[in-house]
Structures are given as structure tokens and as C-alpha cells.
Scaffold this active site. Structure first.
Site, short mmCIF file in Angstrom:
data_model
loop_
_atom_site.label_atom_id
_atom_site.label_comp_id
_atom_site.label_asym_id
_atom_site.label_seq_id
_atom_site.Cartn_x
_atom_site.Cartn_y
_atom_site.Cartn_z
N ARG A 261 0.99 4.13 -5.63
CA ARG A 261 1.52 3.14 -6.55
C ARG A 261 0.40 2.30 -7.13
O ARG A 261 -0.42 1.75 -6.38
CB ARG A 261 2.54 2.24 -5.83
CG ARG A 261 3.67 3.06 -5.26
CD ARG A 261 4.76 2.21 -4.66
NE ARG A 261 5.83 3.08 -4.18
CZ ARG A 261 6.95 2.67 -3.60
NH1 ARG A 261 7.15 1.37 -3.46
NH2 ARG A 261 7.87 3.52 -3.20
N ARG A 276 0.78 -4.46 1.06
CA ARG A 276 0.93 -3.85 -0.26
C ARG A 276 -0.35 -3.10 -0.60
O ARG A 276 -1.38 -3.72 -0.85
CB ARG A 276 1.22 -4.93 -1.31
CG ARG A 276 1.54 -4.41 -2.69
CD ARG A 276 1.76 -5.55 -3.66
NE ARG A 276 2.99 -6.29 -3.38
CZ ARG A 276 4.19 -5.90 -3.81
NH1 ARG A 276 4.32 -4.82 -4.53
NH2 ARG A 276 5.26 -6.61 -3.51
N GLU A 348 9.93 -5.85 3.83
CA GLU A 348 10.84 -4.75 3.47
C GLU A 348 10.27 -3.42 3.98
O GLU A 348 9.16 -3.04 3.63
CB GLU A 348 11.01 -4.70 1.95
CG GLU A 348 11.91 -3.57 1.50
CD GLU A 348 11.84 -3.37 -0.02
OE1 GLU A 348 11.55 -4.34 -0.74
OE2 GLU A 348 12.07 -2.23 -0.46
N SER A 351 14.63 0.71 1.79
CA SER A 351 15.51 0.35 0.70
C SER A 351 16.49 1.50 0.58
O SER A 351 16.09 2.61 0.26
CB SER A 351 14.68 0.18 -0.56
OG SER A 351 15.44 -0.43 -1.57
N ARG A 390 4.27 -1.10 6.95
CA ARG A 390 4.95 -2.32 7.38
C ARG A 390 5.56 -2.15 8.77
O ARG A 390 5.69 -3.14 9.52
CB ARG A 390 6.00 -2.72 6.35
CG ARG A 390 5.30 -3.15 5.04
CD ARG A 390 6.25 -3.46 3.94
NE ARG A 390 5.53 -3.76 2.70
CZ ARG A 390 6.12 -3.98 1.54
NH1 ARG A 390 7.45 -3.94 1.45
NH2 ARG A 390 5.41 -4.24 0.46
#
Length: 422
Positions: A261, A276, A348, A351, A390
RNA sequence: GGAAGGAUGGCAGAGCGGUUGAAUGCGCUGGUCUUGAAAACCAGUAUACCUUUGCAGGUAUCCAGGGUUCGAAUCCCUGUCCUUCCGCCA
């Protein structure tokens, strides 16, 4: 992509749904364009029909040895007119189609209303905030002291946002991947896929990353291939343009892949460590289902992800995303957030969403409800199971000891071959 | 990377530029026959969209996109994929 026929029938319902997502869409203009397209289509088809008939009679006349010179010219003109009308229709239709591609999936009726992330509804929590007799450290300190993540050498080679997992860090990452995959395959009936990490533009369009979010993707220009931001892309597109039998559903697939990403625009958003990064590992769960009971399926999918967190003994909470924070392609999303004792924040890690037929329409994913019946669009769902960095953060911070060592959760011990990292 | 060949309906497999949406076989569905089944025979059997209340009609689709032509599955160009051979290579 939304259903144009449904939009035609009830444009106001779509306007309301998009409004809930914070978008003002001129649905009247869309409907008008659609009407115009269909009108042009009828006109061009009628003209084409005339031209076809003319050609046919020329063929007849030619076989009978009659003169066809004049008829040819007339037929040519008819053909040209038909072509012109059709080209007009095509450009208008493409314009409309491009607009539709940029419009998000309306949320399901039970999604909480809200403008943004502050309006998400925090649901149940599992476990409790771990207590410490000392001040728990953040993961980047623990990892650096234990020499299991090398931040500096990662950015030396590739820039900020790239890290190197080293020694027991690399092993812990690998252990998590294996634990996730094995649990999903052996206990939940998923089929494991190992998929390409580079995909074509049309594959990206199938799941909704393109055309709207191209700036978040790494692109290999020479070959016009994109690095996947999630395994959702190749796994959901696995059956693209195919028609499945009803017995094949629900089809549960899982895959581990690195995810790439660009995080354009997210630079410097106060994230230290590996919260991130531009490249990370993730295990993804994808379901292809019949259209019925999608909320029930979503809960089951979510429970698969929860089970992984529970087995790891990590404190987490469920977030029911509101209309304003639900992703572009999703109709309903639950996020799972894990507790980070070192920073005192929620992260998070999963999802879980249903996309209804939004992705299926783009990727042409269909199934036949019964033998001999017409093919229909199926529904797609997916969820992380789970995002690695995470989880790794939560493990390091939750299981840290006063001396800086890390206890290994029981379920990971077989994969690690040791009880602690020190 | 170089060379050659190929892609047609659920499958197999035809198809001189002109009533070809496409022969034929298999499969599938229905029917006749049979106590039942099989066999045989008969009939039907692609998809999408548009117009229409309906009946019905129309358009497009023979990998995809362009082109030639009054007319293209058929001719030309480009792309994708598959096969074979050569080269390179984990």
C-alpha cells in the site's frame, strides 16, 4: 457497481443511501442519461435492422443476377447512419458507466448512521485490559531491544515504511501466518489459495480498487500490472467471469499474501513502529455466497476472525462501522480492534464486510440457483484473518515481561518451538 | 526474447464473404413406446440487452478490440490466452 435497473426504478432510494455516506449525487441526471442511452439504442438498432434487411435483399438480387449498384449505395448509407447513432450511444453509455464505477455501494438498512469514524458504534469487547506491575513499553522499543525488528535497515533499502523482521521476529511473523491458515483450513473449512501478487487493471476494477483508488496502489508500468493491496483482490476475482453451481456455495477461501500500500497522503500520521507500513503480511478470508442471509454470513465470517484473536488471548473490541466510515465497496462492515497496552490505543486488525452484489457485478461472479435456471450475481464477503503487524504488536505488548522478554501465547508455541523471546 | 500453429454453443467438432445463431455427434429436458428401466423414435435445448401490458419483434455475441465490404464465424490489423519448437532461467 450498483444496479442500474434498480436505480432506474427508485432513484430517490439511492440518493438517500449516498447522502448517508456523505455524498450528494445527482440521481436525476443519471436517470436522464440512462433514458437517453436507451433511446439512442432503440434508434440505432432500428436503423441497423433496416440496413441488415437491405443487405439481405442485395444478396438475393445478386444471386438472381440482377443489377445491385444502386441498392448498394442505399444500404451503405443506412449502415453509416446506424453506426453514427450507435457511436453516440456508446460514448454516452461509457460516460454513464464511468460515473457508476465511481459511486459507492449503498449501505444495508441496519448500518448505523453517521458522518465519520467518530460515529462508529463500539460493540462488545472480549477479554479485559491486561494489567501490569510495571509500565508496559510500546512495541518498537521492545522489538528494537530484542533485535527482532530492524527499522533502520528496512528504510535504508526501501525507504520509510519498510521494515525487516529478524531472527525471532521473522519467526513470530511466520508462526502467526501458519497458525491463522491452519486454523481456518482445519477448523473452519476454508480452502487455501496461493495467488499472484501482481494483477491486471481489470482485476483491480473487479473488487473496486480501480478506477477510484489507483493512487494507493503500486503499479508496474512496463507490464501494466498492479501489486495487490490485499489478497481480497486475487481471491475474490478467482472465479471472475464464471458461473458457479449452487452446490459450490458458500465457497470459503483463504490466502496469505504480502500486501502493498502506497499510503499516499497518510505520511506522518503519527504512527511509529509497524502500525502503518507499505508492505505487510495478511491472511485473508473470502466468501462467495448466495444472496440470502448476508448479515448472518457476515457475523459468521466475523466470528472466524474473532476466534483467532481469542485463541491468541488478545483483548479486542468490535466496531460497527457507520454509513460515513464504511468503505467504498462494502454494504456493512465490522472492524475488530485489538488493544495495544504499550500505546493505550485500539488497533484495527480485521475488517469484515459484505459487499452484496457490488463486486460481483464488476467481476461478473455468478451462480446458477438451480439446474437450468438463469445465472444470478452471487454475494461476496471478506475479512482479514488477520493482519499480521498489528497482531504482532499486540502480542509483543500484551505478553511483555518486566525484564523485556516476551512470553509466547500457548497456541503459537508449536509454531515457534519455544516459550519466550528474550 | 525468437519462430510456428490454434481459440466456434454444456462438451466434441464442421463451416466456398450472402436467408448461418451457426451443420453433425454427444449430453441435457419433455413426449411416444414399455409393468418399470434400457433401446428406439419424435420434439425441444446459448447469452445479454432494447421495444411491448401481453403476443411478439429487434439488436449484439463464433477469444477481445479495430478495419475492409451493401454484407464477415469466414478477409486484414492489434491485443489476450493456449500449444509446440528454439534461447534464457529459479
Amino acid at each position: 457497481m450498483i444496479d442500474l435497473v434498480a436505480l432506474r426504478k427508485d432513484p430517490e432510494a439511492f440518493a438517500v443511501a449516498w447522502k448517508l455516506r456523505g455524498m450528494d449525487v445527482d440521481v436525476t441526471a443519471l436517470v436522464e442519461a440512462d433514458t437517453k442511452v436507451r433511446q439512442l439504442k432503440t434508434e440505432s438498432e432500428n436503423k441497423r435492422s433496416e440496413a441488415n434487411a437491405a443487405s439481405k435483399s442485395i444478396g438475393q438480387a445478386a444471386r438472381e443476377g440482377k443489377d445491385i449498384g444502386e441498392a448498394k449505395e442505399a444500404a451503405r448509407l443506412l449502415g453509416e447512419e446506424a453506426k453514427e447513432l450507435n457511436e453516440k450511444r456508446e460514448s454516452l453509455e461509457k460516460e454513464l458507466h464511468d460515473q457508476l464505477l465511481g459511486l459507492p455501494n449503498p449501505c444495508l438498512s441496519d448500518v448505523p448512521h453517521g458522518a465519520g469514524e467518530n460515529d462508529n458504534v463500539a460493540g462488545e469487547q472480549w477479554g479485559s485490559v491486561p494489567g501490569f506491575t510495571f509500565a508496559p513499553k510500546p512495541h518498537w522499543e521492545l522489538a528494537t531491544e530484542l533485535d527482532i525488528i530492524d527499522f533502520e535497515r528496512g528504510s535504508k533499502m526501501s525507504g520509510s515504511g519498510f521494515v525487516v523482521y529478524k531472527g525471532m521476529g521473522a519467526r513470530l511473523n511466520r508462526a502467526l501466518i501458519n497458525f491463522f491458515l491452519q486454523t481456518l483450513v482445519d477448523e473452519e473449512g476454508y480452502t487455501e489459495l496461493n495467488v499472484p501478487l501482481l494483477v491486471r487493471p481489470e482485476t483491480m476494477q473487479g473488487t473496486g480498487q480501480l478506477p477510484k483508488f489507483g493512487d494507493q496502489l503500486y503499479h508496474c508500468q512496463e507490464d501494466d500490472l498492479y501489486l495487490i493491496p490485499t489478497a481480497e483482490v486475487p481471491v475474490t476475482n478467482f472465479y471472475a467471469n464464471e458461473i458457479l453451481d449452487a452446490e459450490q456455495l458458500p465457497c470459503k477461501m483463504t490466502a496469505h499474501t504480502p500486501c502493498f500500500r502506497r499510503e499516499a497522503g497518510a505520511a506522518g500520521v503519527g504512527t511509529r513502529g509497524i502500525t502503518r507500513v507499505h508492505q505487510f503480511d495478511k491472511v485473508e478470508m473470502v466468501w462467495l455466497t448466495k444472496p440470502e442471509d448476508t448479515e448472518k454470513n457476515l457475523l459468521e465470517l466475523r466470528s472466524n476472525a474473532e476466534k483467532l484473536l481469542q485463541k491468541l488471548g488478545l483483548h479486542y473490541r468490535i466496531l460497527d462501522l457507520c454509513t460515513g466510515d464504511t468503505g467504498f465497496s462494502a454494504a456493512h462492515t465490522y472492524d475488530l480492534e485489538v488493544w495495544s497496552p504499550g500505546t493505550g490505543t485500539w488497533l484495527e486488525v480485521s475488517s469484515c464486510s459484505t459487499f452484496t452484489d457490488f463486486q460481483s457485478r464488476r467481476a461478473k461472479l455468478r451462480y446458477r440457483p438451480e439446474k437450468g435456471a438463469k445465472p444470478e450475481l452471487l454475494y461476496t464477503l471478506n475479512g482479514s484473518g488477520l493482519a499480521l503487524p498489528r497482531c504482532l504488536i499486540a502480542i509483543l505488548e500484551t505478553y511483555q515481561q518486566e525484564d523485556g522478554s516476551i512470553e509466547i501465547p500457548d497456541v503459537l508455541k508449536p509454531f515457534m518451538g519455544l516459550d519466550a523471546i528474550s
